[in-house]
Write a protein that holds these residues in place. Structure first.
Motif, short mmCIF file in Angstrom:
data_model
loop_
_atom_site.label_atom_id
_atom_site.label_comp_id
_atom_site.label_asym_id
_atom_site.label_seq_id
_atom_site.Cartn_x
_atom_site.Cartn_y
_atom_site.Cartn_z
N ILE A 43 0.84 -1.20 0.00
CA ILE A 43 0.00 0.00 0.00
C ILE A 43 0.87 1.25 0.00
O ILE A 43 0.62 2.22 -0.72
CB ILE A 43 -0.93 0.01 1.22
N ASN A 44 1.94 1.23 0.81
CA ASN A 44 2.82 2.39 0.89
C ASN A 44 3.50 2.65 -0.46
O ASN A 44 3.61 3.79 -0.92
CB ASN A 44 3.87 2.16 1.97
N ASN A 45 3.95 1.56 -1.10
CA ASN A 45 4.60 1.73 -2.41
C ASN A 45 3.62 2.24 -3.46
O ASN A 45 3.99 3.00 -4.37
CB ASN A 45 5.21 0.40 -2.85
N GLU A 46 2.38 1.82 -3.35
CA GLU A 46 1.36 2.31 -4.28
C GLU A 46 1.19 3.82 -4.13
O GLU A 46 1.05 4.55 -5.12
CB GLU A 46 0.04 1.60 -4.03
N GLN A 47 1.21 4.30 -2.89
CA GLN A 47 1.10 5.73 -2.67
C GLN A 47 2.33 6.47 -3.21
O GLN A 47 2.22 7.57 -3.77
CB GLN A 47 0.94 6.01 -1.17
N ILE A 48 3.51 5.87 -3.02
CA ILE A 48 4.73 6.50 -3.55
C ILE A 48 4.62 6.66 -5.07
O ILE A 48 4.91 7.73 -5.63
CB ILE A 48 5.97 5.66 -3.18
N LYS B 25 3.78 17.84 -2.39
CA LYS B 25 4.31 16.60 -2.96
C LYS B 25 5.60 16.17 -2.26
O LYS B 25 5.74 15.00 -1.87
CB LYS B 25 4.56 16.76 -4.46
N ASP B 26 6.54 17.08 -2.10
CA ASP B 26 7.83 16.72 -1.51
C ASP B 26 7.67 16.21 -0.07
O ASP B 26 8.28 15.20 0.32
CB ASP B 26 8.77 17.92 -1.53
N GLU B 27 6.85 16.93 0.71
CA GLU B 27 6.65 16.51 2.11
C GLU B 27 6.00 15.13 2.17
O GLU B 27 6.37 14.28 3.00
CB GLU B 27 5.79 17.52 2.85
N LYS B 28 5.00 14.91 1.30
CA LYS B 28 4.31 13.63 1.31
C LYS B 28 5.25 12.49 0.92
O LYS B 28 5.27 11.43 1.55
CB LYS B 28 3.13 13.68 0.34
N LEU B 29 6.06 12.71 -0.11
CA LEU B 29 6.99 11.68 -0.54
C LEU B 29 8.04 11.39 0.54
O LEU B 29 8.43 10.23 0.75
CB LEU B 29 7.67 12.08 -1.84
N MET B 30 8.50 12.42 1.23
CA MET B 30 9.46 12.19 2.31
C MET B 30 8.86 11.30 3.39
O MET B 30 9.52 10.39 3.90
CB MET B 30 9.91 13.53 2.90
N ASP B 31 7.59 11.56 3.73
CA ASP B 31 6.91 10.73 4.73
C ASP B 31 6.78 9.29 4.24
O ASP B 31 6.99 8.34 5.01
CB ASP B 31 5.54 11.31 5.05
N LEU B 32 6.42 9.13 2.98
CA LEU B 32 6.22 7.78 2.44
C LEU B 32 7.54 7.03 2.34
O LEU B 32 7.60 5.82 2.62
CB LEU B 32 5.55 7.87 1.06
N TYR B 33 8.62 7.71 1.93
CA TYR B 33 9.93 7.06 1.87
C TYR B 33 10.37 6.63 3.29
O TYR B 33 10.91 5.53 3.46
CB TYR B 33 10.98 8.02 1.30
#
Length: 359
Positions: free
Chosen positions: A263-268, A281-289
């Motif tokens: 699920i996390n990779n799908e969001q990434i 976008k940047d903040e969200k991707l940092m959280d997901l990574y």
């Protein structure tokens, strides 16, 4: 993974016997040579039958009950946990059953003719069986919606039982009254239990009430049969913590973590596909990574059977059970007792031998 469910548990303890007055309450001259109970001589002078004042019991006790996990927290690294990813909502526990069986030792004394006081020690082996069906509820998952259900198998996973050992100490009191060949009794005890899977001591309360009838045979043996109810609950309901590695649960936890990672990779993938100018976008991707790194680390630790730190809070689904049993008095010194308890979410069986003596 979860094996946490090591909620101790549970100790249920046998109560003492009953004191009966004879049908003829005329004063008689008898000698009561023992130090207890208090007022013992006055009571036998009124033609009451008293048990010998001191006793020692050896019991086998089996106990099974269903539990609900109301809080759960797990972490794999110092100072950090996975509460935002792995919690009761995402794991979706469907069944939690704790079973214990072992030896219960009990010493008692009649302090008053109607009041018995006892101390308890018990050593048990227990198992906890946990079933869960992981799911993820997450906002902003993109075009695929905000609910993803993760199944480790085609049906909710049936986790192998987790074995643990407990030691319990406690005390309690019994109040009794008899008339003709009928009797009523109430009993309450509190125990403190330590487990090899928990860092805290678990405190447990058991209360019960019974009513029954006694039959006296020609050889002066006596059989008392009864029916009653038992109430059980945890006294300290704050979370329990512990640390353990359970190899049998590795596959189950790894499947769950793999689902969360998918699920996390799908969001990434979804957020990476958005234009760079997308707000946040940047903040969200940092959280997901960061979440992906944490899940990968968690999977590595589980795969290596490293210790899992956890904190749980549990509730008994049904505190009450119906009890039926008997007490067979072979002689003034020896007695045998058995009791069965049942409710939809509870099973209880106890059997044991008692020796009584006077000082």
């Amino acid at each position: 993974m979860l094996l946490f469910l090591v909620l101790n548990l549970l100790e249920v303890n046998a109560q003492s016997g009953i004191q009966f007055p004879k049908k003829d309450s005329t004063n008689v001259s008898k000698d009561w040579p023992y130090s207890l109970p208090i007022w013992g001589q006055k009571v036998v002078d009124r033609n009451f039958e008293l048990q010998l004042p001191f006793g020692f019991n050896v019991n086998y006790v089996f106990n099974q009950m269903s539990l609900e996990l109301t809080e759960f927290s797990m972490n794999f690294f110092d100072g950090e946990n996975l509460d935002d990813i792995i919690n009761p909502e995402t794991l979706n526990f469907t069944e939690t059953v704790a079973t214990t069986n072992g030896v219960n030792l009990r010493a008692d004394a009649w302090i008053l003719p109607f009041l018995n006081f006892y101390g308890i020690y018990s050593k048990n082996q227990g198992t906890t069986k946990v079933s869960f069906q992981p799911q993820v509820v997450e906002n902003n998952l993109g075009p695929n919606g905000n609910l993803k259900e993760i199944r480790t198998l085609e049906k909710p996973i049936d986790v192998p039982a987790v074995v643990f050992n407990t030691n319990s100490f406690g005390f309690g009191t019994t109040l009794v009254y008899g008339w003709d060949d009928y009797f009523v009794s109430t009993d309450g005890n509190i125990t403190w239990t330590t487990s090899d899977l928990l860092t805290q001591t678990v405190t447990f309360f058991v209360g019960s009430a019974r009513i029954g009838r006694r039959v006296v045979f020609n050889n002066n043996m006596k059989l008392a049969v009864y029916v009653g109810a038992m109430y059980r609950d945890f006294v300290n309901k704050e979370n329990n913590t512990g640390s353990i590695g359970v190899p049998e649960l590795d596959e189950a936890m790894l499947r769950a973590i793999d689902g969360f990672s998918a699920i996390n990779n799908e969001q990434i993938t979804f957020w990476e596909s958005l234009p760079d100018a997308t707000p946040g976008k940047d903040e969200k991707l940092m959280d997901l990574y960061a979440r992906a790194d944490r899940l990968d680390s968690a999977a590595d630790r589980v795969e290596n059977s490293d210790a899992i730190n956890y904190s749980i809070k549990k509730e008994i689904i049904d505190n009450w059970s119906t009890q039926i049993g008997f007490n067979f008095e072979i002689s003034p010194h020896w007695m045998y007792r058995a009791e069965l308890g049942y409710r939809d979410d509870q099973k209880f069986f106890m059997t044991g031998l008692q020796y009584r003596f006077g000082l």
